[in-house]
Design an enzyme around this catalytic site. Structure first.
Site, PDB file in Angstrom:
ATOM      1  N   GLU A 128       0.840  -1.204   0.000  1.00 28.77           N
ATOM      2  CA  GLU A 128       0.000   0.000   0.000  1.00 28.77           C
ATOM      3  C   GLU A 128       0.871   1.248   0.000  1.00 28.77           C
ATOM      4  O   GLU A 128       0.578   2.232  -0.683  1.00 28.77           O
ATOM      5  CB  GLU A 128      -0.869  -0.052   1.267  1.00 28.77           C
ATOM      6  CG  GLU A 128      -2.110   0.726   1.227  1.00 28.77           C
ATOM      7  CD  GLU A 128      -3.083   0.254   0.181  1.00 28.77           C
ATOM      8  OE1 GLU A 128      -2.684   0.008  -0.972  1.00 28.77           O
ATOM      9  OE2 GLU A 128      -4.271   0.153   0.506  1.00 28.77           O
ATOM     10  N   THR A 181      -4.210   7.702  -6.173  1.00 24.77           N
ATOM     11  CA  THR A 181      -4.336   7.821  -4.714  1.00 24.77           C
ATOM     12  C   THR A 181      -3.343   8.864  -4.197  1.00 24.77           C
ATOM     13  O   THR A 181      -3.674   9.662  -3.318  1.00 24.77           O
ATOM     14  CB  THR A 181      -4.101   6.451  -4.046  1.00 24.77           C
ATOM     15  OG1 THR A 181      -5.069   5.545  -4.566  1.00 24.77           O
ATOM     16  CG2 THR A 181      -4.256   6.519  -2.543  1.00 24.77           C
TER      17      THR A 181
HETATM   18  N1  HSE Z   1      -7.683   5.849   3.122  1.00 21.06           N
HETATM   19  C1  HSE Z   1      -7.061   5.923   1.843  1.00 21.06           C
HETATM   20  C2  HSE Z   1      -7.376   7.293   1.240  1.00 21.06           C
HETATM   21  C3  HSE Z   1      -7.589   4.838   0.967  1.00 21.06           C
HETATM   22  O1  HSE Z   1      -8.520   7.708   1.304  1.00 21.06           O
HETATM   23  O2  HSE Z   1      -6.460   7.921   0.711  1.00 21.06           O
HETATM   24  C4  HSE Z   1      -6.916   4.756  -0.384  1.00 21.06           C
HETATM   25  O3  HSE Z   1      -7.607   3.795  -1.168  1.00 21.06           O
END
Ligand code: HSE
Length: 307
Positions: A128, A181
């Protein structure tokens, strides 16, 4: 030589109010890896999924996960990974976490489970971090453990699995818009006004209480986000209008899935979830934006070995 196949589910992070601390696992949709261990010391990754992925092994989320597992357990081996099935990257349903969870759980199984479930999540979080530039577990933990998960704290990691009250269905739509992201995280302010923080922690408390007591209405009205959504919703054309139409179907809530651009709604009935899904499809049809959409059940099952 030892070989296994492992399935890791798709997941949805944040659940509205739980930015970086809540997520759920989905049924059926996910990644499948085949992992083989043999004599030697190295890593190969072969992509047979049909989904385009970077050729450079250093850019594949599986690489840091395998390395972290070896570091934590003091093991060495030749690891050959074949990606047999893959969620489309950028789909908002935890594509990088599914591969990371499959690699972490698979390695642990191949070595006779030396790591606890939380340590397996720590391995998966390495993937991640490569994908998003942050150590968050709100996709990785539900992908590994299944169900609905709360990360109470990161230092040290404290993960709590919450009950899934009855059947829950997610309608998910992935409009073909490019939102990374990393970008969706970089636009967020580093400080939060006290008023917004109060609203947010009230909602997190309400969501947890609603899940634990089976109060579906409380679950729905708690899934609001004052922290990330106000900044991220502009990536999704007509977001507020879409939510109004989706909630009119009887869905409990509609939010951005993780960092987007996917959107999901939650319903306690399959027929409502299907209607909400149709509303989402029509919204993006009208905008001329191509999409993929699914209606999937929330699953209590996490990553597991398969035949
Ligand atoms: N919590 C993370 C965000 C999840 O919102 O950036 C990314 O999939």
């Amino acid at each position: 030589m030892k070989r296994i196949r492992v399935f890791a589910p798709a997941s949805i992070a944040n659940l509205g109010c739980g930015f970086d601390i809540m997520g759920l696992a989905l049924d059926e949709v996910g990644d499948i890896l085949e992992i083989t261990l043999s004599e030697g010391d190295g890593l190969t990754i072969k992509n047979e999924s049909g989904v385009p992925l970077p050729d450079d092994i250093e850019q594949n989320v599986i690489t840091p996960v395998v390395r972290k597992f070896m570091e934590m357990t003091g093991n060495k081996a030749q690891v050959d990974v074949v990606i047999q099935k893959k969620i489309y990257p950028g789909s908002g349903i935890g594509s990088s976490s599914a591969s990371s969870a499959a690699a972490a759980v698979g390695m642990n199984a191949l070595y006779g489970e030396p790591l606890s479930e939380e340590d397996v999540v720590i391995c998966a979080m390495e993937g991640e971090n490569l994908a998003s530039g942050g150590y968050h577990a709100d996709n990785a933990a539900p992908a590994v453990m299944g169900g609905i998960v709360l990360i109470r704290g990161y230092e040290p990691l404290d993960i709590i699995k919450l009950p899934v009250p009855g059947d829950f269905y997610c309608s998910v739509i992935h409009p073909k818009l490019v939102v990374s992201t990393k970008e969706a995280r970089s636009i967020l302010p580093k400080k939060v006004p006290l008023h917004d923080a109060i609203t947010q922690w009230g909602n997190v408390g309400g969501l947890v209480a609603g899940l634990c007591s089976g109060n579906i209405g409380l679950v729905g009205r708690s899934m609001r986000d004052t922290i990330a959504e106000p900044y991220r919703k502009d990536f999704i054309p007509g977001f507020d209008e879409l939510r109004e139409k989706v909630l009119a179907t009887g869905a409990l809530a509609m939010n951005i899935a993780g960092s987007g651009p996917s959107v999901f709604s939650l319903a306690s009935r399959n027929d409502i979830a299907k209607k909400a899904g149709q509303v989402m499809n029509r919204h993006f049809d009208a905008l001329g934006i191509p999409y993929e959409s699914y209606v999937v059940k929330v699953s209590n099952k996490g990553t597991r070995l398969i035949a």
